[in-house]
Scaffold this motif. Sequence first.
Motif, PDB file in Angstrom:
ATOM      1  N   TYR A   5       0.818  -1.214   0.000  1.00 16.51           N
ATOM      2  CA  TYR A   5       0.000   0.000   0.000  1.00 16.51           C
ATOM      3  C   TYR A   5       0.852   1.264   0.000  1.00 16.51           C
ATOM      4  N   GLY A   6       2.140   1.160   0.284  1.00 16.41           N
ATOM      5  CA  GLY A   6       3.044   2.300   0.186  1.00 16.41           C
ATOM      6  C   GLY A   6       2.513   3.575   0.787  1.00 16.41           C
ATOM      7  N   HIS A   7       2.592   4.673   0.017  1.00 16.04           N
ATOM      8  CA  HIS A   7       2.149   5.979   0.494  1.00 16.04           C
ATOM      9  C   HIS A   7       0.653   5.990   0.838  1.00 16.04           C
ATOM     10  N   PHE A   8      -0.077   5.070   0.237  1.00 16.04           N
ATOM     11  CA  PHE A   8      -1.526   5.033   0.435  1.00 16.04           C
ATOM     12  C   PHE A   8      -1.891   4.927   1.911  1.00 16.04           C
ATOM     13  N   ALA A   9      -1.089   4.193   2.674  1.00 17.72           N
ATOM     14  CA  ALA A   9      -1.391   4.002   4.098  1.00 17.72           C
ATOM     15  C   ALA A   9      -1.451   5.324   4.848  1.00 17.72           C
ATOM     16  N   TYR A  10      -0.676   6.300   4.405  1.00 14.34           N
ATOM     17  CA  TYR A  10      -0.563   7.544   5.155  1.00 14.34           C
ATOM     18  C   TYR A  10      -1.608   8.591   4.777  1.00 14.34           C
ATOM     19  N   VAL A  11      -2.358   8.324   3.735  1.00 11.76           N
ATOM     20  CA  VAL A  11      -3.487   9.211   3.429  1.00 11.76           C
ATOM     21  C   VAL A  11      -4.808   8.456   3.531  1.00 11.76           C
ATOM     22  N   TYR A  12      -4.712   7.162   3.809  1.00 17.90           N
ATOM     23  CA  TYR A  12      -5.893   6.291   3.848  1.00 17.90           C
ATOM     24  C   TYR A  12      -6.949   6.822   4.807  1.00 17.90           C
ATOM     25  N   ASP A  13      -6.547   7.162   6.020  1.00 20.73           N
ATOM     26  CA  ASP A  13      -7.530   7.601   7.009  1.00 20.73           C
ATOM     27  C   ASP A  13      -8.193   8.912   6.609  1.00 20.73           C
ATOM     28  N   ARG A  14      -7.444   9.773   5.972  1.00 20.66           N
ATOM     29  CA  ARG A  14      -8.012  11.039   5.515  1.00 20.66           C
ATOM     30  C   ARG A  14      -9.101  10.777   4.464  1.00 20.66           C
ATOM     31  N   LEU A  15      -8.812   9.852   3.565  1.00 15.64           N
ATOM     32  CA  LEU A  15      -9.760   9.547   2.502  1.00 15.64           C
ATOM     33  C   LEU A  15     -10.945   8.730   3.009  1.00 15.64           C
ATOM     34  N   MET A  16     -10.742   8.015   4.114  1.00 10.81           N
ATOM     35  CA  MET A  16     -11.789   7.151   4.655  1.00 10.81           C
ATOM     36  C   MET A  16     -12.467   7.767   5.870  1.00 10.81           C
ATOM     37  N   SER A  17     -12.386   9.063   6.002  1.00 10.82           N
ATOM     38  CA  SER A  17     -12.896   9.733   7.204  1.00 10.82           C
ATOM     39  C   SER A  17     -14.407   9.583   7.368  1.00 10.82           C
ATOM     40  N   ASP A  18     -15.124   9.337   6.284  1.00 15.66           N
ATOM     41  CA  ASP A  18     -16.578   9.186   6.367  1.00 15.66           C
ATOM     42  C   ASP A  18     -17.021   7.729   6.488  1.00 15.66           C
ATOM     43  N   ASP A  71       3.230  -0.774   6.185  1.00 13.68           N
ATOM     44  CA  ASP A  71       2.872   0.634   6.345  1.00 13.68           C
ATOM     45  C   ASP A  71       1.558   0.779   7.108  1.00 13.68           C
ATOM     46  N   MET A  72       0.573  -0.041   6.772  1.00 10.66           N
ATOM     47  CA  MET A  72      -0.695  -0.010   7.487  1.00 10.66           C
ATOM     48  C   MET A  72      -0.491  -0.337   8.962  1.00 10.66           C
ATOM     49  N   LEU A  73       0.317  -1.346   9.240  1.00 10.69           N
ATOM     50  CA  LEU A  73       0.557  -1.749  10.623  1.00 10.69           C
ATOM     51  C   LEU A  73       1.288  -0.662  11.407  1.00 10.69           C
ATOM     52  N   MET A  74       2.174   0.066  10.741  1.00  9.75           N
ATOM     53  CA  MET A  74       2.863   1.164  11.415  1.00  9.75           C
ATOM     54  C   MET A  74       1.877   2.244  11.845  1.00  9.75           C
ATOM     55  N   VAL A  75       0.923   2.565  10.970  1.00 11.89           N
ATOM     56  CA  VAL A  75      -0.092   3.554  11.321  1.00 11.89           C
ATOM     57  C   VAL A  75      -0.956   3.026  12.464  1.00 11.89           C
ATOM     58  N   ALA A  76      -1.317   1.740  12.412  1.00  9.19           N
ATOM     59  CA  ALA A  76      -2.117   1.141  13.487  1.00  9.19           C
ATOM     60  C   ALA A  76      -1.377   1.200  14.817  1.00  9.19           C
ATOM     61  N   LYS A  77      -0.087   0.933  14.798  1.00  3.91           N
ATOM     62  CA  LYS A  77       0.727   0.990  16.019  1.00  3.91           C
ATOM     63  C   LYS A  77       0.733   2.406  16.602  1.00  3.91           C
ATOM     64  N   GLU A  78       0.882   3.411  15.727  1.00  3.82           N
ATOM     65  CA  GLU A  78       0.881   4.799  16.183  1.00  3.82           C
ATOM     66  C   GLU A  78      -0.464   5.171  16.807  1.00  3.82           C
ATOM     67  N   LYS A  79      -1.566   4.680  16.208  1.00  7.47           N
ATOM     68  CA  LYS A  79      -2.893   4.974  16.759  1.00  7.47           C
ATOM     69  C   LYS A  79      -3.077   4.346  18.131  1.00  7.47           C
ATOM     70  N   ALA A  80      -2.654   3.086  18.248  1.00  5.60           N
ATOM     71  CA  ALA A  80      -2.805   2.396  19.531  1.00  5.60           C
ATOM     72  C   ALA A  80      -2.018   3.121  20.623  1.00  5.60           C
ATOM     73  N   GLU A  81      -0.826   3.577  20.291  1.00  5.44           N
ATOM     74  CA  GLU A  81      -0.018   4.308  21.264  1.00  5.44           C
ATOM     75  C   GLU A  81      -0.673   5.632  21.621  1.00  5.44           C
ATOM     76  N   ALA A  82      -1.231   6.315  20.627  1.00  4.20           N
ATOM     77  CA  ALA A  82      -1.885   7.598  20.879  1.00  4.20           C
ATOM     78  C   ALA A  82      -3.114   7.433  21.754  1.00  4.20           C
ATOM     79  N   GLU A  83      -3.809   6.306  21.625  1.00  3.07           N
ATOM     80  CA  GLU A  83      -5.017   6.038  22.412  1.00  3.07           C
ATOM     81  C   GLU A  83      -4.700   5.295  23.709  1.00  3.07           C
TER      82      GLU A  83
END
Length: 248
Positions: A5-18, A71-83
């Motif tokens: 998913y490359g760069h897609f992982a880092y804009v995925y949440d923005r695009l999937m906000s709804d 890349d997706m898992l890295m974003v998930a890890k950051e979210k879990a830490e933030a929460e």
Amino acid sequence: MSASYGHFAYVYDRLMSDVPYEQWVHYFKQQMFKANVESPYVLDLACGTGEVAVRLAKEGLDVVGVDLSDDMLMVAKEKAEAENVSLSLFQQNMVELDLGTQFDCVVIFCDSLNYLQSADEVKQTFQKVYEHLKPGGMLLFDVHSIYKMTTIFGDNTFSYIDEDVSYIWNCFAAEEYVVEHELTFFAYDEEIDAYQRFDELHKQQTFAVETYIKWLKEAGFRDMRITADFEATGPVHDSERIFFSVYK
């Protein structure tokens, strides 16, 4: 499907906000209530950026997330830490799932099963999930309906324009019940003060409800409940998302 998913992982949440992730969580809780299961040990297959997994962990559940993309898992890890929640994460292909433990419930949400590349991969995934469930455990998943694949996606084009990220999304109907999604993104990069373009090609396929039922039975599943579009009723001709709740 892009393997990482490359760069897609880092804009995925923005695009999937709804995207209504809370509805998947509500569906999960409904099924656990019906099964009289409290505090289940949960495996979230194809967990992506962790939107569902983190929500379940915030409910106090022990959750394991598996995804093919680093890349997706890295974003998930950051979210879990933030929460401030605990989330075990593993990079694996669901077709070759091997965690060495069993769960009370396995979920494959957000049409993730539609990304598998063949009928054999779907059947192999059902078998792997069955092996990873405790006796009486439950598999919950959703898939795109044939109606959605042929009528809503079809050969259509969608677009999104915002200040930081935009995309053009072309859908191409390939073989029967198969759609290729060609996505071109333009994302603003603060470091270089410019927009960067990147492209993704994703392929999805679905099958008739009766076909999924046949494969689930072959894997050993029973007591199947099939609904649509987050409702308690069964699918109709124009249902878009089909939900399956099945037991080991």
